[in-house]
Design a protein around this motif. Structure first.
Motif, short mmCIF file in Angstrom:
data_model
loop_
_atom_site.label_atom_id
_atom_site.label_comp_id
_atom_site.label_asym_id
_atom_site.label_seq_id
_atom_site.Cartn_x
_atom_site.Cartn_y
_atom_site.Cartn_z
N SER A 169 -42.16 -51.04 52.83
CA SER A 169 -43.53 -51.32 53.27
C SER A 169 -43.96 -52.79 53.13
N GLY A 170 -43.10 -53.68 53.54
CA GLY A 170 -43.47 -55.08 53.71
C GLY A 170 -43.86 -55.84 52.46
N ARG A 171 -43.40 -55.44 51.28
CA ARG A 171 -43.68 -56.23 50.08
C ARG A 171 -42.87 -57.52 50.11
N VAL A 172 -43.40 -58.53 49.46
CA VAL A 172 -42.69 -59.81 49.42
C VAL A 172 -42.37 -60.14 47.96
N ARG A 173 -41.15 -60.58 47.73
CA ARG A 173 -40.74 -60.87 46.36
C ARG A 173 -40.75 -62.38 46.12
N ILE A 174 -41.44 -62.79 45.08
CA ILE A 174 -41.48 -64.21 44.71
C ILE A 174 -40.69 -64.38 43.42
N VAL A 175 -39.73 -65.28 43.45
CA VAL A 175 -38.98 -65.60 42.23
C VAL A 175 -39.36 -67.01 41.83
N TYR A 176 -39.72 -67.20 40.56
CA TYR A 176 -40.13 -68.54 40.11
C TYR A 176 -39.59 -68.85 38.73
N HIS A 177 -39.66 -70.12 38.41
CA HIS A 177 -39.12 -70.60 37.13
C HIS A 177 -40.27 -71.15 36.31
N LYS A 178 -40.42 -70.62 35.10
CA LYS A 178 -41.51 -71.10 34.25
C LYS A 178 -41.12 -70.89 32.79
N ASP A 179 -41.48 -71.82 31.94
CA ASP A 179 -41.14 -71.75 30.51
C ASP A 179 -39.66 -71.47 30.30
N ASN A 180 -38.83 -72.16 31.03
CA ASN A 180 -37.37 -72.01 30.92
C ASN A 180 -36.87 -70.59 31.21
N GLU A 181 -37.62 -69.87 31.99
CA GLU A 181 -37.20 -68.50 32.31
C GLU A 181 -37.37 -68.26 33.80
N GLU A 182 -36.48 -67.43 34.36
CA GLU A 182 -36.66 -67.06 35.76
C GLU A 182 -37.37 -65.72 35.80
N LYS A 183 -38.45 -65.67 36.59
CA LYS A 183 -39.22 -64.43 36.66
C LYS A 183 -39.42 -64.04 38.12
N GLY A 184 -39.79 -62.78 38.33
CA GLY A 184 -40.02 -62.35 39.70
C GLY A 184 -41.22 -61.43 39.78
N LEU A 185 -41.87 -61.41 40.92
CA LEU A 185 -42.94 -60.45 41.13
C LEU A 185 -43.02 -60.08 42.60
N GLU A 186 -43.64 -58.92 42.87
CA GLU A 186 -43.77 -58.48 44.25
C GLU A 186 -45.23 -58.41 44.64
N VAL A 187 -45.55 -58.95 45.81
CA VAL A 187 -46.94 -58.94 46.26
C VAL A 187 -47.00 -58.51 47.72
N SER A 188 -48.19 -58.17 48.18
CA SER A 188 -48.30 -57.84 49.60
C SER A 188 -48.37 -59.15 50.40
N PRO A 189 -47.93 -59.13 51.66
CA PRO A 189 -47.82 -60.37 52.43
C PRO A 189 -49.12 -61.18 52.45
N SER A 190 -50.28 -60.49 52.47
CA SER A 190 -51.54 -61.23 52.56
C SER A 190 -51.87 -62.00 51.28
N ASP A 191 -51.22 -61.63 50.18
CA ASP A 191 -51.51 -62.30 48.91
C ASP A 191 -50.54 -63.43 48.59
N VAL A 192 -49.54 -63.63 49.45
CA VAL A 192 -48.46 -64.56 49.10
C VAL A 192 -49.00 -65.98 48.83
N ASN A 193 -49.79 -66.51 49.77
CA ASN A 193 -50.25 -67.91 49.63
C ASN A 193 -51.03 -68.13 48.34
N GLN A 194 -51.95 -67.19 48.10
CA GLN A 194 -52.79 -67.32 46.92
C GLN A 194 -51.96 -67.28 45.63
N ARG A 195 -51.00 -66.35 45.58
CA ARG A 195 -50.16 -66.24 44.39
C ARG A 195 -49.31 -67.48 44.19
N LEU A 196 -48.78 -68.00 45.31
CA LEU A 196 -47.96 -69.20 45.20
C LEU A 196 -48.80 -70.36 44.65
N ASP A 197 -50.04 -70.53 45.20
CA ASP A 197 -50.92 -71.60 44.72
C ASP A 197 -51.15 -71.49 43.23
N SER A 198 -51.47 -70.27 42.78
CA SER A 198 -51.79 -70.16 41.36
C SER A 198 -50.55 -70.34 40.48
#
Ligand SMILES: Nc1ncnc2c1ncn2[C@@H]1O[C@H](COP(=O)(O)OP(=O)(O)OP(=O)(O)O)[C@@H](O)[C@H]1O
Ligand SMILES: [Mg+2]
Length: 284
Positions: free
Chosen positions: A230-259
């Motif tokens: 159902s069109g979820r988008v997975r964001i993988v990012y690096h923070k505090d020396n750790e790789e983390k991931g989260l899934e968001v709906s497509p409409s939330d991608v920009n906002q989540r990336l900004d934050s």
């Protein structure tokens, strides 16, 4: 290749014990020229269905009709079917080669036909080296490889494999999966029961799923995954020396990336999330 209509199987128990409803009202059609996975937990009814299909046991209700390409009747169809049983029993005192010759003879094949199949597949199934040994000394994986070779003797249109990969080492699984894919490319139809869902995902285009004897899904793996991811988008990012991931709906991608960037994270990847067949099958 065949059409199962309302197939049910009840194993009658002795007095005071409950009857076993192994299959309830199972209907589906097996497509030609593709590999179809037959999924379900232990006791879901897969082997029972396969035994009914091959005529070893009869259904309590319903029927299975074979397609024209298999000759229409079961007698004709069996000549064009290759079958690897879940728990094979082979004559222990025979040598592998003699067993294949004997099976060929029972199937009214000529010596030449049997030899051609041995020539073509024994080496790549890594069983050629053992064909002149007695079966009593075969390992579990060797028995499975011999069983696979035996199922190919009659150059089948439809190959039915009940748990073909369970006793094999990783290389053996690779060999068999490669061979299955090659057979599909040659136009064969394949029906594989298995618990190893990633393997099924790799080689099959379609699946039939049973849950406690009932059909819960039949169709393309691709459609099943599309429907459930159902069109979820997975964001993988690096923070505090750790790789983390989260899934968001497509409409939330920009906002989540900004934050995330504001919080000092560096973005590694943004990809549409595709569910794995295993997750989906557990859900259904
Ligand atoms: N001959 C029999 N008599 C009584 N019950 C049986 C018989 N054969 C199978 N069953 C029952 O029917 C149900 C389905 O069994 P089946 O062997 O078809 O499952 P399966 O999906 O192949 O399982 P597995 O993944 O463990 O091989 C189980 O509850 C089993 O105990
Ligand atoms: Mg079984």
């Amino acid at each position: 290749m065949f059409q199962a209509s309302n197939v049910s199987k009840v194993f009658k128990s002795k007095l005071f014990e409950k009857d076993v409803y192994a299959l309830t009202d199972v209907s589906f059609k097996l497509e030609r020229g593709v590999a179809t996975g037959f999924l379900g937990a232990n006791g879901a009814g897969k082997t029972t269905f396969i035994k009914i299909l091959l005529g070893f046991i009869s259904p309590s209700e319903g029927k299975i009709v074979f397609g024209e390409e298999l000759g229409g009747t079961r007698i004709e169809a069996l000549k064009k079917i290759g079958y690897v049983p879940e728990r094979p029993y082979y004559y222990q005192h025979l040598k592998g080669r003699d067993f294949l010759m004997y099976m060929g003879e029972l199937s009214e094949l000529s010596l030449d036909q049997v030899n051609t199949v041995i020539e073509r597949y024994a080496e790549r199934l890594v069983i050629k080296f053992a064909l002149d040994r007695e079966i009593s000394g075969y390992s579990k994986g060797m028995l499975q490889r011999l069983g696979f070779l035996c199922a190919l003797l009659n150059d089948p249109e439809l190959l039915i494999l009940d748990e073909p990969l369970s006793g094999l080492d990783p290389i053996g699984r690779r060999d068999i999966k490669d061979l299955i894919q090659e057979l599909v490319r040659e136009g064969k139809s394949i029906f594989i029961s298995s618990h190893i869902i990633p393997d099924v995902e790799e080689v099959c285009e379609q699946v039939v799923c049973l849950d406690q004897g009932r059909l819960v899904y039949q169709g393309r793996i691709h459609d099943l995954l599309e429907k459930t991811s159902s069109g979820r988008v997975r964001i993988v990012y690096h923070k505090d020396n750790e790789e983390k991931g989260l899934e968001v709906s497509p409409s939330d991608v920009n906002q989540r990336l900004d934050s995330l960037i504001d919080e000092g994270a560096s973005i590694v990847s943004v990809t549409p999330h595709r569910a794995r067949l295993e997750e989906v099958v557990y859900k259904i």
